[in-house]
Every structure is written in structure tokens, then in C-alpha cells.
Scaffold this active site. Structure first.
Site, PDB file in Angstrom:
ATOM      1  CD  GLU A  97      -2.897  -1.180   0.069  1.00 29.32           C
ATOM      2  OE1 GLU A  97      -3.036  -0.160  -0.629  1.00 29.32           O
ATOM      3  OE2 GLU A  97      -3.516  -2.245  -0.149  1.00 29.32           O
ATOM      4  NE  ARG A 156     -17.115  -4.039   0.856  1.00 31.06           N
ATOM      5  CZ  ARG A 156     -17.198  -5.305   1.275  1.00 31.06           C
ATOM      6  NH1 ARG A 156     -18.330  -5.958   1.181  1.00 31.06           N
ATOM      7  NH2 ARG A 156     -16.139  -5.924   1.768  1.00 31.06           N
ATOM      8  CG  HIS A 168      -4.546  -5.032   1.953  1.00 29.35           C
ATOM      9  ND1 HIS A 168      -4.803  -3.699   1.759  1.00 29.35           N
ATOM     10  CD2 HIS A 168      -5.396  -5.441   2.949  1.00 29.35           C
ATOM     11  CE1 HIS A 168      -5.760  -3.317   2.602  1.00 29.35           C
ATOM     12  NE2 HIS A 168      -6.138  -4.347   3.333  1.00 29.35           N
ATOM     13  CB  CYS A 178      -6.610  -2.515   6.267  1.00 27.75           C
ATOM     14  SG  CYS A 178      -6.825  -4.250   6.713  1.00 27.75           S
TER      15      CYS A 178
END
Ligand code: PCA
Length: 209
Positions: free
Chosen positions: A80, A90, A167, A143
């Protein structure tokens, strides 16, 4: 002696395992030269993860923090590049909290860039035959939150000195299960390859001054 914090996460969103929790467990058997390693599994809960990370950083004052999480559906290791100052979930977290459009820190900048050597890590992993990308979004969930907070603490208080987020994909056994349950056809990466990737990432990170 360098101090290295490596974190993973508990399972979430209906999954029974989180590959990063398994990796944290496996890292207990590993040693890195001239390094004291601290291994932790964080809760998948916005508030609790925030408090846990702050407590760890205050106590350990790590030189390096390599934070790990699962990105189910991605096919390779994602290094990342950026964390953004927003929580927009979500699905509810493991404490049933689901923030929408909320900043992580009102006094923080819009975004932080990883201070890990993302390009060097990319080359290193690809040269060893491990599918890897630089990702420009760590998502909007827990995260991204912990990546942002680790960089925020680094910015405000000087610790961790270098930090960033990785990730990982699902393990094969997880996608076999999803295929049987609902016909979902998803990518995966084996435990051995994921562990090898994370060890290489740690080694590259520890090479940084
Ligand atoms: N992945 C989630 C949170 C915990 C994890 O392993 C994420 O990508 O935000």
C-alpha cells in the site's frame, strides 16, 4: 538493536480465518538480525484497533512497523502506498460499528504516504517470482485506519520511524470454501508464498536507515 512491530488482524466479515493472523503466528519462529520483533493481532474494530495500536506504539516505540491485513479478492501481495483520512465501512466491524464518511483524525492531513521502501519491495518480491503490486488504495475500512494512524503517530510523535501496510490475498482453502458455498471464483496465494513474501518485506524494510 532495532525494534520491529508486525501486526495482523483477527478474522472478520464472516471468514473463519485471517491469513495475517496465521502469518503472525508463523513469524514467532523467525529471527531477524539485530532486531527485536513484536508480533500482535489487532481486532477488526475501528475503536479498539485505534486504541490497541496507540498502546503498542507508545509502549514499544518501534523503529519499524509493518502492518498486515487481508484484501480478499486481490490476486497478489499489495504494497500500500497511501492511507486516507476517512472511515467509510461497507460492512459493520466486529463490534458492529459502521462509520460513514468520518475522518480518522480531525487534526490530521487528508492522506499519508507509506514510509516503507515500496518500490524496492516491489522489485524484490517480483524478482523472487511472487505476484506483487503497488496499490494506491488501502480501502476505507480498518486496514486503512491503522495504516493512517501508524503514519499519524510517526508524524506527530516520531514513532514508528518507518511504517506502512501490506495487504495479502486469501489462502487457497478459503477460496475453495467460497467456491463450494456460493460458486464465487476468487484468486488466492498459498501460506508458504505469503510467508516468504512477508519475510522478504521485513528484510527489505530493516535494510533502511
Ligand atoms: N482486512 C480488512 C480489515 C482487517 C483485514 O484483515 C481491511 O482491508 O480493511
Amino acid at each position: 538493536m532495532k525494534k520491529l512491530l508486525v501486526t495482523g488482524f483477527e478474522p472478520f466479515g464472516g471468514d473463519r480465518i485471517n491469513p495475517t493472523q496465521v502469518i503472525i503466528n508463523a513469524l514467532k519462529e523467525e529471527k531477524f538480525e539485530d532486531t527485536q520483533m513484536f508480533l500482535e493481532v489487532l481486532p477488526v474494530a475501528f475503536k479498539n484497533a485505534d486504541e490497541s495500536l496507540k498502546e503498542l506504539i507508545d509502549r514499544i516505540k518501534p523503529d519499524y512497523a509493518v502492518l498486515l491485513g487481508l484484501a480478499g479478492g486481490r490476486s497478489g501481495i499489495s504494497i500500500e502506498r497511501v492511507a486516507i483520512n476517512i472511515m467509510d465501512a461497507r460492512i459493520p466491524d466486529n463490534e458492529n460499528y459502521q462509520p460513514k464518511d468520518e475522518p480518522i483524525r480531525k487534526d490530521g492531513p487528508s492522506a499519508y504516504f507509506s514510509t516503507l521502501p515500496v518500490r524496492e519491495i516491489l522489485f524484490e518480491l517480483r524478482s523472487k517470482g511472487i505476484p506483487t503490486v503497488i496499490s494506491n488504495s488501502a480501502g476505507l475500512y480498518v486496514c486503512n485506519e491503522v495504516m493512517y494512524l501508524s503514519l499519524y503517530y510517526s508524524d506527530k510523535f516520531g514513532y514508528p520511524v518507518k511504517t506502512g501496510f501490506i495487504h495479502v490475498p486469501y489462502f487457497p482453502e478459503q477460496v475453495v470454501q467460497k467456491f463450494s458455498d456460493s460458486g464465487q471464483n476468487l484468486p488466492s496465494m498459498s501460506f508458504d508464498l505469503q510467508l516468504r513474501a512477508i519475510k522478504l518485506i521485513i528484510e527489505k524494510t530493516l535494510e533502511m536507515q
